[in-house]
Scaffold this motif. Sequence first.
Motif, PDB file in Angstrom:
ATOM      1  N   HIS A   6      -4.336   6.439   6.381  1.00 58.85           N
ATOM      2  CA  HIS A   6      -5.602   5.815   6.781  1.00 58.85           C
ATOM      3  C   HIS A   6      -5.472   5.076   8.113  1.00 58.85           C
ATOM      4  CE1 HIS A   6      -4.795   1.505   5.319  1.00 58.85           C
ATOM      5  NE2 HIS A   6      -3.662   2.157   5.143  1.00 58.85           N
ATOM      6  N   HIS A   7      -4.359   5.298   8.814  1.00 59.48           N
ATOM      7  CA  HIS A   7      -4.197   4.702  10.143  1.00 59.48           C
ATOM      8  C   HIS A   7      -4.786   5.627  11.206  1.00 59.48           C
ATOM      9  CE1 HIS A   7      -0.906   2.851   7.779  1.00 59.48           C
ATOM     10  NE2 HIS A   7      -1.244   1.776   8.466  1.00 59.48           N
ATOM     11  N   ALA A  10      -4.501   3.256   1.883  1.00 59.50           N
ATOM     12  CA  ALA A  10      -4.179   4.661   1.598  1.00 59.50           C
ATOM     13  C   ALA A  10      -4.362   4.956   0.107  1.00 59.50           C
ATOM     14  CB  ALA A  10      -2.747   4.975   2.032  1.00 59.50           C
ATOM     15  N   ASP A  13       0.824  -1.208   0.000  1.00 62.13           N
ATOM     16  CA  ASP A  13       0.000   0.000   0.000  1.00 62.13           C
ATOM     17  C   ASP A  13       0.859   1.259   0.000  1.00 62.13           C
ATOM     18  OD1 ASP A  13      -2.388   1.507   0.069  1.00 62.13           O
ATOM     19  OD2 ASP A  13      -2.295   1.644   2.250  1.00 62.13           O
ATOM     20  N   ASP A  18      -3.453  -4.316   0.918  1.00 59.26           N
ATOM     21  CA  ASP A  18      -3.896  -3.823   2.232  1.00 59.26           C
ATOM     22  C   ASP A  18      -5.286  -4.339   2.635  1.00 59.26           C
ATOM     23  OD1 ASP A  18      -1.810  -2.417   3.411  1.00 59.26           O
ATOM     24  OD2 ASP A  18      -3.039  -0.658   3.812  1.00 59.26           O
ATOM     25  N   ASP A  55       0.738   6.854   4.000  1.00 60.79           N
ATOM     26  CA  ASP A  55       0.520   5.571   4.687  1.00 60.79           C
ATOM     27  C   ASP A  55       1.316   5.436   5.987  1.00 60.79           C
ATOM     28  OD1 ASP A  55      -0.794   3.031   4.716  1.00 60.79           O
ATOM     29  OD2 ASP A  55       1.037   2.059   4.023  1.00 60.79           O
TER      30      ASP A  55
HETATM   31 MN   LIG Z   1      -1.822   1.091   4.270  1.00 59.91          MN
END
Ligand SMILES: [Mn+2]
Length: 321
Positions: free
Chosen positions: A108-109, A128, A30, A160, A85
């Motif tokens: 996106h975490h 991401a 990703d 991912d 990411d």
């Molecule tokens: Mn990721």
Amino acid sequence: MDSKKLQAIHELIKSYKTIIIFPHQRPDGDAMGTAFGLKHMIEASFQDKTVYVVGESSEFTSFIGVPDVLEEDNIFADALGILVDTANIDRMGDERFKLCEKTIKIDHHIKVETYGDVEYIDTSRPAAALIVLDLYNMFKEDYILTKAAADALFFGILTDTGRFKYSGVNGDTFRNVAMLYDSGLDAGEVYDYLDTRTENFTRFKGFVLQNYEKTENGVVYFKILPKYLEEFDVNLEEATSLVNELGKFKDCPIWALFAEYEEGIVRCRLRSKGPAINELAGKYDGGGHAMASGASLGTWERTELILKDADQLAKSYKEGL
Ligand SMILES: [Mn+2]
């Protein structure tokens, strides 16, 4: 989706001639898919821009692209840095984002720390790479999505989401992926690459499946000792990609794959199909998503500590069911 921030990202991209994209250390599909997808999209859309991807390379992701080696630090000073990411800034693959005039975070975490002149976090996106497609979708008149960009983004999304199987995959995921198919994506090529295995790796996989262990309450785990890598002639990256093979058993909600990344640096990939495990990972110098995290143990002895905790978590989860 935050259209205001996507607008801000778009304005910054338009205003810089040089853009440098930073994936995290030990880049996964990703991180690299997002980086190269974004690079190809921007370069195809704006002829006057140069876009670099910097940081560590990895054999697995070289299918999508190999990072540029930028020796001159002064390239960074006039550039826009896009950091993708990555929740922890100290995990960045190249520290020279600090030299960039402006930076954007696309991730996106779950937020660990705040960084970037524009910070774009969307934890509802399971990769991401999907955020790049949100940007594309909002400013379709300005961007061209080439086959190379589509392939890279697809690679990121597939890896991912466990090929669209993990939680977080929803209609939006597929609506975004549909745009990749419309842009010339060669999905077969990406699947073929991901499905190709060496015979050594296949034998090692057999070994893992014959020799995994299990705690009382159903935490499945395997310790990839350095001698196994030698014996089977597989690399660490290949070996640790087997993590999800351990997640296929009934009544075993948590699983972990341990490996030694450097001498004295033992880490684990921790996964769940039951209780959230990111807090547990956090206790061991790690973090990530609720169902997929990583932790840092240091020594092999300390793996017993996290296994004990994970076992308790599995126990209370089962009791609460
Ligand atoms: Mn990721």
